[in-house]
Design an enzyme around this catalytic site. Sequence first.
Site, PDB file in Angstrom:
ATOM      1  N   ARG A 120      16.324 -13.679 -23.954  1.00 14.28           N
ATOM      2  CA  ARG A 120      15.047 -13.400 -24.600  1.00 14.28           C
ATOM      3  C   ARG A 120      15.310 -13.192 -26.088  1.00 14.28           C
ATOM      4  O   ARG A 120      16.376 -12.711 -26.480  1.00 14.28           O
ATOM      5  CB  ARG A 120      14.399 -12.145 -24.016  1.00 14.28           C
TER       6      ARG A 120
ATOM      7  N   LYS B 198      13.855  -5.550 -20.643  1.00 15.32           N
ATOM      8  CA  LYS B 198      12.927  -5.652 -19.526  1.00 15.32           C
ATOM      9  C   LYS B 198      13.643  -5.426 -18.203  1.00 15.32           C
ATOM     10  O   LYS B 198      13.020  -5.221 -17.169  1.00 15.32           O
ATOM     11  CB  LYS B 198      12.264  -7.040 -19.513  1.00 15.32           C
TER      12      LYS B 198
ATOM     13  N   HIS C 182      10.319 -18.472 -27.169  1.00 13.70           N
ATOM     14  CA  HIS C 182      10.523 -18.199 -25.746  1.00 13.70           C
ATOM     15  C   HIS C 182      10.746 -19.481 -24.952  1.00 13.70           C
ATOM     16  O   HIS C 182      11.367 -19.460 -23.888  1.00 13.70           O
ATOM     17  CB  HIS C 182       9.322 -17.441 -25.175  1.00 13.70           C
TER      18      HIS C 182
ATOM     19  N   ARG D 241      14.272 -20.377 -23.895  1.00 13.94           N
ATOM     20  CA  ARG D 241      14.687 -19.744 -22.624  1.00 13.94           C
ATOM     21  C   ARG D 241      14.149 -20.554 -21.450  1.00 13.94           C
ATOM     22  O   ARG D 241      14.854 -20.781 -20.466  1.00 13.94           O
ATOM     23  CB  ARG D 241      14.151 -18.306 -22.599  1.00 13.94           C
TER      24      ARG D 241
ATOM     25  N   HIS E 177      15.915 -11.353 -14.506  1.00 14.72           N
ATOM     26  CA  HIS E 177      14.629 -11.192 -13.841  1.00 14.72           C
ATOM     27  C   HIS E 177      14.741 -10.189 -12.706  1.00 14.72           C
ATOM     28  O   HIS E 177      15.669 -10.268 -11.888  1.00 14.72           O
ATOM     29  CB  HIS E 177      14.141 -12.544 -13.277  1.00 14.72           C
TER      30      HIS E 177
ATOM     31  N   TYR F 280       9.390 -20.997 -13.445  1.00  9.52           N
ATOM     32  CA  TYR F 280       9.924 -22.051 -14.298  1.00  9.52           C
ATOM     33  C   TYR F 280       9.888 -23.402 -13.593  1.00  9.52           C
ATOM     34  O   TYR F 280       9.752 -24.444 -14.217  1.00  9.52           O
ATOM     35  CB  TYR F 280      11.369 -21.733 -14.702  1.00  9.52           C
TER      36      TYR F 280
END
Length: 310
Positions: free
Chosen positions: A144, A169, A243, A246, A277, A286
Amino acid sequence: MTTLRQHLGRYLALRRDLGFQLDDVERQVGLFCTWLEARGQVDTFTIEDAVTWARANPEAHPSWWATQLSLVRRFAAHLHANGVDVPVIPSGLLPARKPRAVPFIYSQDDVDALLVACEAEFTDERIAATVRTVIGLLACTGLRIGEALALGVDDVDLDNHVLVVQAGKSAQRLVPVHPSTITALEDYLALPARVATNPDPHGPVFVTAKGTGYVYVSFYALFKRAREAAGLLPRGRARPRLHDLRHTFATAHMTAAYAHGHDPERVLSLLATWLGHSDAAHTYWYLTSTADLMALAAGRLEPADESETS
């Protein structure tokens, strides 16, 4: 009489002492208090007041209305629990999911164009090297942008070719990288223009003219200049964002898994860990958001011949 604005100040102080970041609450609920004060209301409000304020901008997306109301809802729940004459605002009053941005999948030519543009666009050697190295790092690791900008010198294990990505995150994680990536980071750290800023030897890798770390807004402005210099234009609704580097990283690995006969489920699980994640469902998006990748996945589901359908 304690006013709503005084209650808000205490609420923010209490939550921040617990480690919460509440900039959005402070800004938006503060605006709500200002709106109420203009109407002569300083110590209470109704559910209708909250909904009316949240929808004050008729041109805003419904998801913004829902976000506005959710911030007031949190504050109202706190007040109600502490005996203040404020109603609990039910959830679902302004339901609206924010639409996901359409991903811009960078080709290798796109990435190369960005890297070349850094040298052409920025006359300051440090800025050119910073933007180029960050873009390259995002493209080859899937980090990120916030994680990349927060990367500290001590987080780069030069000997073992590993980056220590601090909790953002998700929990802290280790990201192995190619030796060429380590070489690029070493070159940047040793850049005379960077050293001239007198950076903290244990501070951030990527530094401003003052030797301090970048905030997202400042770096994004530089990326935007590089993007425009590279001539990257939107493709339909997809606009080239940081972003999306990524997103491109994840999509490339999933595409390779399907195209070369690897185990997509295993790759998906590894990617979820690599990308930090908390739920593999976030990584799965994705796959579902990219037409070419969906086509490859669908091909796995097609029978080898018609006899298999009987």
